[in-house]
Design an enzyme around this catalytic site. Structure first.
Site, PDB file in Angstrom:
ATOM      1  N   ARG A 240       0.828  -1.219   0.000  1.00 10.18           N
ATOM      2  CA  ARG A 240       0.000   0.000   0.000  1.00 10.18           C
ATOM      3  C   ARG A 240       0.856   1.261   0.000  1.00 10.18           C
ATOM      4  O   ARG A 240       0.482   2.264  -0.618  1.00 10.18           O
ATOM      5  CB  ARG A 240      -0.935  -0.004   1.205  1.00 10.18           C
ATOM      6  CG  ARG A 240      -2.044  -1.007   1.001  1.00 10.18           C
ATOM      7  CD  ARG A 240      -2.986  -1.013   2.168  1.00 10.18           C
ATOM      8  NE  ARG A 240      -4.148  -1.821   1.848  1.00 10.18           N
ATOM      9  CZ  ARG A 240      -4.921  -2.390   2.748  1.00 10.18           C
ATOM     10  NH1 ARG A 240      -4.662  -2.252   4.032  1.00 10.18           N
ATOM     11  NH2 ARG A 240      -5.962  -3.095   2.387  1.00 10.18           N
TER      12      ARG A 240
ATOM     13  N   LYS B 114     -21.827 -16.157  -0.248  1.00  7.32           N
ATOM     14  CA  LYS B 114     -23.279 -15.942  -0.147  1.00  7.32           C
ATOM     15  C   LYS B 114     -23.874 -15.100  -1.262  1.00  7.32           C
ATOM     16  O   LYS B 114     -23.282 -14.109  -1.687  1.00  7.32           O
ATOM     17  CB  LYS B 114     -23.577 -15.228   1.167  1.00  7.32           C
ATOM     18  CG  LYS B 114     -23.308 -16.065   2.379  1.00  7.32           C
ATOM     19  CD  LYS B 114     -23.763 -15.280   3.579  1.00  7.32           C
ATOM     20  CE  LYS B 114     -23.529 -16.028   4.863  1.00  7.32           C
ATOM     21  NZ  LYS B 114     -23.578 -15.094   5.994  1.00  7.32           N
TER      22      LYS B 114
ATOM     23  N   GLY C  51     -13.200  -8.610  -2.987  1.00  7.79           N
ATOM     24  CA  GLY C  51     -13.366  -9.959  -2.450  1.00  7.79           C
ATOM     25  C   GLY C  51     -12.111 -10.797  -2.575  1.00  7.79           C
ATOM     26  O   GLY C  51     -11.047 -10.321  -2.970  1.00  7.79           O
TER      27      GLY C  51
ATOM     28  N   GLY D 240     -14.049  -3.573  -0.695  1.00  7.32           N
ATOM     29  CA  GLY D 240     -15.459  -3.182  -0.611  1.00  7.32           C
ATOM     30  C   GLY D 240     -15.792  -1.984  -1.488  1.00  7.32           C
ATOM     31  O   GLY D 240     -16.897  -1.885  -2.038  1.00  7.32           O
TER      32      GLY D 240
HETATM   33  P1  AMP Z   1     -16.276 -13.384  -0.781  1.00  2.00           P
HETATM   34  O1  AMP Z   1     -15.616 -12.630   0.334  1.00  2.00           O
HETATM   35  O2  AMP Z   1     -17.678 -13.017  -1.019  1.00  2.00           O
HETATM   36  O3  AMP Z   1     -15.436 -13.332  -2.037  1.00  2.00           O
HETATM   37  O4  AMP Z   1     -16.361 -14.909  -0.296  1.00  2.00           O
HETATM   38  C1  AMP Z   1     -15.210 -15.637  -0.092  1.00  2.00           C
HETATM   39  C2  AMP Z   1     -15.459 -16.808   0.810  1.00  2.00           C
HETATM   40  O5  AMP Z   1     -16.399 -17.707   0.238  1.00  2.00           O
HETATM   41  C3  AMP Z   1     -14.203 -17.602   1.014  1.00  2.00           C
HETATM   42  O6  AMP Z   1     -13.839 -17.544   2.359  1.00  2.00           O
HETATM   43  C4  AMP Z   1     -14.565 -19.006   0.580  1.00  2.00           C
HETATM   44  O7  AMP Z   1     -14.036 -20.009   1.426  1.00  2.00           O
HETATM   45  C5  AMP Z   1     -16.081 -19.012   0.662  1.00  2.00           C
HETATM   46  N1  AMP Z   1     -16.671 -20.037  -0.204  1.00  2.00           N
HETATM   47  C6  AMP Z   1     -16.466 -20.198  -1.513  1.00  2.00           C
HETATM   48  N2  AMP Z   1     -17.103 -21.277  -1.969  1.00  2.00           N
HETATM   49  C7  AMP Z   1     -17.740 -21.834  -0.922  1.00  2.00           C
HETATM   50  C8  AMP Z   1     -18.583 -22.984  -0.764  1.00  2.00           C
HETATM   51  N3  AMP Z   1     -18.857 -23.780  -1.788  1.00  2.00           N
HETATM   52  N4  AMP Z   1     -19.077 -23.251   0.473  1.00  2.00           N
HETATM   53  C9  AMP Z   1     -18.764 -22.430   1.507  1.00  2.00           C
HETATM   54  N5  AMP Z   1     -17.984 -21.333   1.421  1.00  2.00           N
HETATM   55  C10 AMP Z   1     -17.475 -21.037   0.214  1.00  2.00           C
END
Ligand code: AMP
Length: 400
Positions: A31, A202, A358, A381
């Site tokens: 950074r 999610k 993400g 974010g």
């Molecule tokens: P995000 O921050 O929205 O990019 O979500 C990332 C997180 O989603 C990571 O920590 C992954 O381990 C989790 N993740 C991805 N695929 C799955 C899955 N099939 N079941 C549970 N968690 C998941």
């Protein structure tokens, strides 16, 4: 940065929120390095630089007696390293807008650099307090925002302060300009077909993004935990995979909308399933719509990898947000790795690719593929909100 910096004092909001080891040695200075082009440009043009940043969340991590843990959160820890990187001494003010900051900024001469104390030592920062911001503004002639990662927060140093400068005396730094320009390449008149790959845990975290993307992408690839809410909504059996029951209607609406708009929507045809959420769980490959009871989908399967790869290679613009599986565990990292490789391959064939917001950024970096995609956002974010079409307060305050 089309501004005249000669003999001007320039207040630059940077993101120096870096990690430390137990002895306060900086363990990752990405950074700080990211902000150097902006700082060096101003100095070269004959200006002086007043740097401000937050570091951690000092007001959430008070000492037992209720006082600030200054030792842990002071920006003084950065002075030596920053001086070394800039090749000139960096002065430090023990406060952000107090007497020390005011005296030192007043005495600052062209070519000199002053670093102010952590903006978040005062609760007025996060409140976006106008008096606090006015005192910051009073120390300088020009305001530059180079902290894209904080642009979605209406804090004093990221947003309110800009209101005290007219359009000729404020602007974005190179880092922030770069983030905005690259995101705009995807959002405005992208080369088509445009493919968006969305993953992560999610659906609920990505609703706004998915709704927006369906309006203008040609291909929408959905992987990660969120895919199982879609699979279930379409009548599949997903065992104990992550499902948000209250989002199945929304998933169906998105599927319907994709159909109406002619968007190709890809869900993982097969999955790597496990009998436990653990790196050493038993695993097998099965259709994503036919996962046995007691098993959960933790990564996309080989058929999905192939199908996703074909679509990605056919795209001229690619946006990727979120991993395809639980990539933190080696056993479930394959799908994310394969997608990273496909995005890199497509980029090599001439596509523009943006990885942003993400964990996909972490995935691409860990795999050493960051320099094989067109742009890796550091915006987190803020990038997600920008892609969702929100007006970020830090950007609006500059653009008006
Ligand atoms: P995000 O921050 O929205 O990019 O979500 C990332 C997180 O989603 C990571 O920590 C992954 O381990 C989790 N993740 C991805 N695929 C799955 C899955 N099939 N079941 C549970 N968690 C998941």
């Amino acid at each position: 940065m089309n501004l005249q910096f000669k003999d001007k004092k320039v207040l630059v909001r940077v993101d120096f929120n870096v990690p430390f080891d137990a002895d306060f040695n900086i363990t990752d200075d990405t950074r700080i390095r990211g902000a150097l082009p902006t700082i060096q440009h101003i100095l070269k043009e004959g200006g002086s630089v007043i740097l401000m940043s937050h570091l951690g969340r000092p007001l959430k991590k008070l000492l037992p007696d209720g006082s600030l843990d200054v030792k842990k959160h002071t920006l003084q820890h950065l002075v030596a390293h920053l001086s070394e990187l800039l090749g000139r001494p960096v002065q430090f003010a023990k406060d952000t807008i107090g007497p020390d900051a005011q005296a030192k900024s007043k005495a600052l001469r062209p070519g000199e650099v002053l670093l102010l104390e952590n903006t978040r030592f005062d609760k007025k920062e996060e409140a976006g307090d106008p008096d606090f911001a006015e005192k910051m503004a009073a120390m300088a002639d020009i305001y530059i925002n180079d902290a894209f990662g904080s642009a979605h927060r209406a804090h004093a140093s990221t947003t309110t302060v800009a209101n005290f400068f007219d359009a000729q005396h404020k602007g974005f730094g190179f880092l922030m300009e770069n983030e905005i320009t690259n995101a705009d390449k995807v959002l405005h008149n992208p080369a088509r077909p445009l493919a968006a790959i969305v993953g992560g845990a999610k659906v609920s975290d990505k609703i706004l993004l998915l709704e927006r993307l369906i309006d203008f992408v040609d291909i929408l690839i959905i992987g990660g935990g969120m895919a199982y809410t879609f699979v279930k909504a379409k009548g599949g059996h997903v065992g104990k995979s992550l499902v948000e029951e209250d989002k199945t209607d929304l998933a169906l609406q998105l599927v319907q909308k994709a159909k109406e708009k002619g968007v190709t929507l890809l869900l993982p045809e097969d999955s790597v399933v496990a009998d436990n959420f653990a790196g050493d769980a038993n695993t097998q490959i099965c259709e994503s719509a036919d996962i046995p009871d007691g098993w959960m989908g933790l990564d996309i399967g080989p058929k999905a990898v192939d199908a996703f790869r074909k679509s990605i290679l056919g795209a001229k613009s690619i946006l990727w947000n979120g991993p395809m599986g639980v990539f933190e565990m080696e056993a479930f990292a394959n799908g994310t790795k394969a997608v990273a490789e496909s995005v890199a391959e497509a980029t090599g064939l001439g596509a523009f690719s943006l990885v942003g917001g993400g964990d996909s950024v972490a995935a691409v970096t860990q795999m050493g593929l960051a320099d094989q995609v067109s742009f890796v956002s550091t915006g987190g974010g803020a990038m997600l909100e920008y892609l969702e079409g929100k007006e970020l307060p830090g950007i609006k305050a500059i653009r008006g």
